[in-house]
Design an enzyme around this catalytic site. Structure first.
Site, PDB file in Angstrom:
ATOM      1  N   PRO A  11    -111.366  35.251 -34.668  1.00  0.00           N
ATOM      2  CG  PRO A  11    -112.700  33.821 -33.187  1.00  0.00           C
ATOM      3  CD  PRO A  11    -111.526  33.756 -34.214  1.00  0.00           C
ATOM      4  CG  ASN A  12    -114.609  38.913 -31.399  1.00  0.00           C
ATOM      5  OD1 ASN A  12    -115.408  39.398 -32.224  1.00  0.00           O
ATOM      6  ND2 ASN A  12    -114.901  37.758 -30.774  1.00  0.00           N
ATOM      7  NE  ARG A  19    -111.490  41.596 -28.596  1.00  0.00           N
ATOM      8  CZ  ARG A  19    -111.105  40.582 -28.866  1.00  0.00           C
ATOM      9  NH1 ARG A  19    -110.046  40.450 -29.621  1.00  0.00           N
ATOM     10  NH2 ARG A  19    -111.380  39.712 -28.042  1.00  0.00           N
ATOM     11  CE1 TYR A  24    -106.788  41.108 -26.973  1.00  0.00           C
ATOM     12  CE2 TYR A  24    -108.822  42.070 -26.554  1.00  0.00           C
ATOM     13  CZ  TYR A  24    -108.053  41.166 -26.382  1.00  0.00           C
ATOM     14  OH  TYR A  24    -108.435  39.992 -25.953  1.00  0.00           O
ATOM     15  CG  ASN A  75    -104.261  36.465 -32.155  1.00  0.00           C
ATOM     16  OD1 ASN A  75    -104.871  35.650 -31.410  1.00  0.00           O
ATOM     17  ND2 ASN A  75    -103.994  37.917 -31.703  1.00  0.00           N
ATOM     18  CB  ALA A  78    -112.472  33.366 -28.398  1.00  0.00           C
ATOM     19  CG  HIS A  81    -108.431  30.403 -25.139  1.00  0.00           C
ATOM     20  ND1 HIS A  81    -107.189  30.483 -24.785  1.00  0.00           N
ATOM     21  CD2 HIS A  81    -108.965  31.580 -25.501  1.00  0.00           C
ATOM     22  CE1 HIS A  81    -106.709  31.480 -24.743  1.00  0.00           C
ATOM     23  NE2 HIS A  81    -107.761  32.281 -24.988  1.00  0.00           N
ATOM     24  CG  ASP A  88    -107.713  17.658 -34.914  1.00  0.00           C
ATOM     25  OD1 ASP A  88    -106.616  17.530 -34.263  1.00  0.00           O
ATOM     26  OD2 ASP A  88    -108.783  17.319 -35.028  1.00  0.00           O
ATOM     27  CD  GLU A  99    -100.714  29.726 -28.828  1.00  0.00           C
ATOM     28  OE1 GLU A  99    -100.233  28.476 -28.848  1.00  0.00           O
ATOM     29  OE2 GLU A  99    -101.647  30.143 -28.038  1.00  0.00           O
ATOM     30  CG  HIS A 101    -102.083  34.666 -27.516  1.00  0.00           C
ATOM     31  ND1 HIS A 101    -103.791  34.540 -28.092  1.00  0.00           N
ATOM     32  CD2 HIS A 101    -101.952  33.363 -27.480  1.00  0.00           C
ATOM     33  CE1 HIS A 101    -103.676  33.133 -28.346  1.00  0.00           C
ATOM     34  NE2 HIS A 101    -102.650  32.386 -27.834  1.00  0.00           N
ATOM     35  CB  VAL A 102    -102.690  41.507 -28.991  1.00  0.00           C
ATOM     36  CG1 VAL A 102    -102.361  42.736 -28.381  1.00  0.00           C
ATOM     37  CG2 VAL A 102    -102.712  41.526 -30.428  1.00  0.00           C
ATOM     38  CB  SER A 103    -103.838  40.366 -23.972  1.00  0.00           C
ATOM     39  OG  SER A 103    -104.391  39.048 -24.312  1.00  0.00           O
ATOM     40  NE  ARG A 108    -107.142  39.482 -21.152  1.00  0.00           N
ATOM     41  CZ  ARG A 108    -107.766  39.471 -22.157  1.00  0.00           C
ATOM     42  NH1 ARG A 108    -107.248  38.974 -23.629  1.00  0.00           N
ATOM     43  NH2 ARG A 108    -109.193  39.690 -22.395  1.00  0.00           N
ATOM     44  NE  ARG A 112    -109.548  36.407 -21.855  1.00  0.00           N
ATOM     45  CZ  ARG A 112    -110.696  36.533 -22.726  1.00  0.00           C
ATOM     46  NH1 ARG A 112    -110.200  36.100 -23.755  1.00  0.00           N
ATOM     47  NH2 ARG A 112    -111.674  37.139 -22.626  1.00  0.00           N
TER      48      ARG A 112
HETATM   49  C1  DQA Z   1    -106.102  37.145 -28.055  1.00  0.00           C
HETATM   50  C2  DQA Z   1    -106.507  36.563 -26.533  1.00  0.00           C
HETATM   51  C3  DQA Z   1    -107.648  35.749 -26.469  1.00  0.00           C
HETATM   52  O1  DQA Z   1    -107.696  34.864 -25.300  1.00  0.00           O
HETATM   53  C4  DQA Z   1    -108.906  36.546 -26.885  1.00  0.00           C
HETATM   54  O2  DQA Z   1    -109.953  35.753 -27.111  1.00  0.00           O
HETATM   55  C5  DQA Z   1    -108.692  37.200 -28.209  1.00  0.00           C
HETATM   56  C6  DQA Z   1    -107.352  37.849 -28.501  1.00  0.00           C
HETATM   57  C7  DQA Z   1    -105.034  38.188 -27.805  1.00  0.00           C
HETATM   58  O3  DQA Z   1    -104.388  38.510 -29.045  1.00  0.00           O
HETATM   59  O4  DQA Z   1    -104.596  38.528 -26.793  1.00  0.00           O
HETATM   60  O5  DQA Z   1    -109.545  37.394 -28.943  1.00  0.00           O
HETATM   61  O6  DQA Z   1    -105.859  35.821 -28.802  1.00  0.00           O
END
Ligand code: DQA
Length: 147
Positions: A11-12, A19, A24, A75, A78, A81, A88, A99, A101-103, A108, A112
């Site tokens: 998501p997102n 964003r 990001y 990735n 959210a 978390h 599963d 796994e 994560h950009v950030s 943070r 997270r």
């Molecule tokens: C994220 C970090 C997550 O905590 C956040 O909810 C995202 C992006 C990242 O790529 O840093 O949507 O996965």
């Protein structure tokens, strides 16, 4: 040498580039997908990218494509978390994955800091910006070449 590498974004992440650019960056998801496709295909592997804002669609994709793939770069946004279901699914199809994560999620908010995926991931990339996607892809390519 054969194998398919899946890039799965949750998501997102369709909003990358627009964003919170201070967190990001300014590269969008289409650019990331195109770069990984070129990198992975040049190494002799096939590539499929999927993004969804919906947990069930991500689980369906993992169930359908995971068994046909050699590796994933995930990735989960959210859902990292929150989602026992996505965990599963990844475990259920035994898909090795990185796994991503950009950030730097550990620098943070405390919510997270916990991931439902890290302990079943082969490795975790966090905080390297969108460059992390290319670095993860290179790691996966190297793993598959060695296999
Ligand atoms: C994220 C970090 C997550 O905590 C956040 O909810 C995202 C992006 C990242 O790529 O840093 O949507 O996965």
């Amino acid at each position: 040498m054969s194998g398919k590498i899946l890039l799965i974004n949750g998501p997102n992440l369709n909003l990358l580039g627009q964003r919170e650019p201070e967190i990001y960056g300014s590269t969008n998801l289409a650019q990331i997908e195109a770069a990984l496709k070129a990198q992975i295909q040049a190494a002799g592997f096939s590539f499929e990218a999927f993004q969804s804002n919906h947990e069930g669609e991500l689980i369906d994709f993992v169930q359908q494509q995971g068994p046909k793939a050699s590796f994933g770069i995930v990735n989960a946004g959210a859902l990292t978390h929150t989602s026992l279901g996505l965990r599963d699914a990844l475990k259920g199809v035994a898909l090795p994955f990185v796994e991503l994560h950009v950030s730097n999620v550990y620098a943070r908010e405390p919510f997270r800091h916990h991931s439902y995926l890290s302990d079943i991931a082969q490795g975790v990339v966090a905080g390297l910006g969108v460059a992390g996607y290319g670095l993860a892809a290179q790691y996966v390519i190297d793993c598959l070449k060695e296999a």
